[in-house]
Design a protein around this motif. Structure first.
Motif, PDB file in Angstrom:
ATOM      1  N   LEU A 266      -8.615   8.612  -7.757  1.00 35.76           N
ATOM      2  CA  LEU A 266      -8.233   7.277  -8.207  1.00 35.76           C
ATOM      3  C   LEU A 266      -7.796   6.365  -7.064  1.00 35.76           C
ATOM      4  O   LEU A 266      -7.065   6.783  -6.169  1.00 35.76           O
ATOM      5  CB  LEU A 266      -7.087   7.377  -9.220  1.00 35.76           C
ATOM      6  N   VAL A 267      -8.244   5.101  -7.127  1.00 34.90           N
ATOM      7  CA  VAL A 267      -7.713   4.031  -6.286  1.00 34.90           C
ATOM      8  C   VAL A 267      -7.450   2.844  -7.216  1.00 34.90           C
ATOM      9  O   VAL A 267      -8.361   2.383  -7.915  1.00 34.90           O
ATOM     10  CB  VAL A 267      -8.682   3.606  -5.166  1.00 34.90           C
ATOM     11  N   GLU A 268      -6.206   2.354  -7.244  1.00 36.41           N
ATOM     12  CA  GLU A 268      -5.837   1.234  -8.104  1.00 36.41           C
ATOM     13  C   GLU A 268      -5.997  -0.076  -7.334  1.00 36.41           C
ATOM     14  O   GLU A 268      -5.329  -0.281  -6.318  1.00 36.41           O
ATOM     15  CB  GLU A 268      -4.393   1.391  -8.584  1.00 36.41           C
ATOM     16  N   LEU A 269      -6.880  -0.944  -7.804  1.00 40.11           N
ATOM     17  CA  LEU A 269      -7.129  -2.228  -7.158  1.00 40.11           C
ATOM     18  C   LEU A 269      -6.394  -3.323  -7.915  1.00 40.11           C
ATOM     19  O   LEU A 269      -6.535  -3.450  -9.134  1.00 40.11           O
ATOM     20  CB  LEU A 269      -8.630  -2.533  -7.143  1.00 40.11           C
ATOM     21  N   SER A 270      -5.617  -4.114  -7.179  1.00 37.55           N
ATOM     22  CA  SER A 270      -4.827  -5.163  -7.806  1.00 37.55           C
ATOM     23  C   SER A 270      -5.083  -6.491  -7.096  1.00 37.55           C
ATOM     24  O   SER A 270      -4.505  -6.768  -6.046  1.00 37.55           O
ATOM     25  CB  SER A 270      -3.330  -4.811  -7.725  1.00 37.55           C
TER      26      SER A 270
END
Length: 330
Positions: A164-168
């Motif tokens: 997982l990589v959370e992009l904001s």
């Protein structure tokens, strides 16, 4: 595609996160510049850091070989794609970078210094992502030139294993930049998700609640730490490795969560167990999950029996992974 044809990646900050990101992209065939940004350090100090970082990177890659995730003899090939650079040479290292990940300490002063360095040296169209786990995108976006190419990209440790990589993105982030970074991450086997600029993103916000509740169970003498961890591993973690949290609500029925939350709130005399309004709204509208073919997710066109069987097969895989399968007694 050769390494030379792949996008050049820069990691600004040569600490644990920068090294992890460097490993991820080098593993995927990209040339990587790992940049130490400390000011005015003696040459021997940088040489020491460079040697230490190189040793750690090679040790991590060897571990991946030992675990069967990389072929024998691949450590040097992968490690050779990572160039460790001193601040003095950062300008040249950033000049042709397509994607830059900032991974300096979690202070505004350190972030501002890193973005100033990036702004002076990097191409105007280079994507810039901060790996911060605490500072919101919009606050950092004001520090960087060409803010439309900036967003937070929160990796979970260890970056070279967790998909997982959370992009904001922030208010000024160009949606095309989000799409480009998503595509790059998906292309190297990661699973990016997009969320608004909100404290804790998705995973840290959820896990903070779960970890604090586990600590309270110990504090209240409900169970031993060993049994609490066993319960989370073989119950909580077992289920949520196959079903997402919202999918699980639908699987069991949103009505179960609604009534359980009401009971827990009253029994514990604590509003932290109250259901949010969206659960009450779903309940009132009859969107209670699989049985209604509508909940948080849409099941209207789904073969429910095939879906259930597929998820149960996932549970069987988890049982096998945990060594918890048992043959039937016949």
């Amino acid at each position: 595609m050769t390494t030379q044809e792949r996008a050049i990646i820069a990691a600004v900050g040569a600490g644990r996160m920068g090294r992890g990101v460097a490993i991820v992209f080098a593993y995927a065939g990209h040339p990587v510049r790992l940049i130490d940004v400390k000011h005015s350090r003696p040459t021997e100090d940088f040489d020491r850091l460079s040697k230490e970082a190189g040793t750690e990177i090679r040790a991590t890659l060897q571990m991946l070989v030992d675990l069967g995730l990389a072929p024998e003899g691949s450590v040097e090939t992968i490690a050779s794609r990572i160039t460790i650079v001193d601040r003095e040479w950062a300008g040249g290292a950033l000049a042709d970078a397509a994607v830059i990940f900032e991974g300096v300490p979690e202070t505004l002063e350190a972030k501002r210094d890193a973005f100033d360095l990036i702004g002076k040296a990097a191409p105007a169209d280079a994507i810039v992502g901060s790996t911060t786990s605490t500072i919101l995108t919009d606050e950092l976006q004001a520090m960087i030139s060409h803010p439309e190419r900036f967003l937070n990209a929160h990796w979970l440790n260890p970056a070279y294993l967790v998909p997982l990589v959370e992009l904001s993105p922030g208010e000024k982030t160009d949606p095309a930049v989000v799409d480009r970074l998503k595509g790059l991450l998906e292309g190297i086997g990661k699973v990016p998700v997009v969320c608004k600029a909100s404290p804790g993103y998705i995973v840290p916000r959820i896990q903070a609640l779960a970890m604090n509740e586990a600590a309270r169970l110990v504090e209240e003498g409900v169970a031993t730490p060993e049994d609490i961890d066993k319960a989370t591993k073989y119950g909580f973690g077992f289920r949520f490795a196959v079903l997402g949290l919202l999918e699980f609500i639908d699987w069991g029925g949103g009505d179960i969560l609604f009534y359980a939350s009401r009971y827990m709130k009253d029994a514990m005399q604590d509003d932290r167990f109250a259901a949010p309004k969206i659960v009450e709204d779903n309940m009132a509208a009859g969107r209670i999950g699989l049985s209604a073919r509508a909940g948080f997710l849409d099941y209207s066109d789904m073969d429910i029996d095939a879906y259930r069987k597929g998820r149960l097969a996932g549970f069987v895989d988890m049982l096998t992974l945990l060594g918890a399968t048992r043959p039937p007694v016949l």
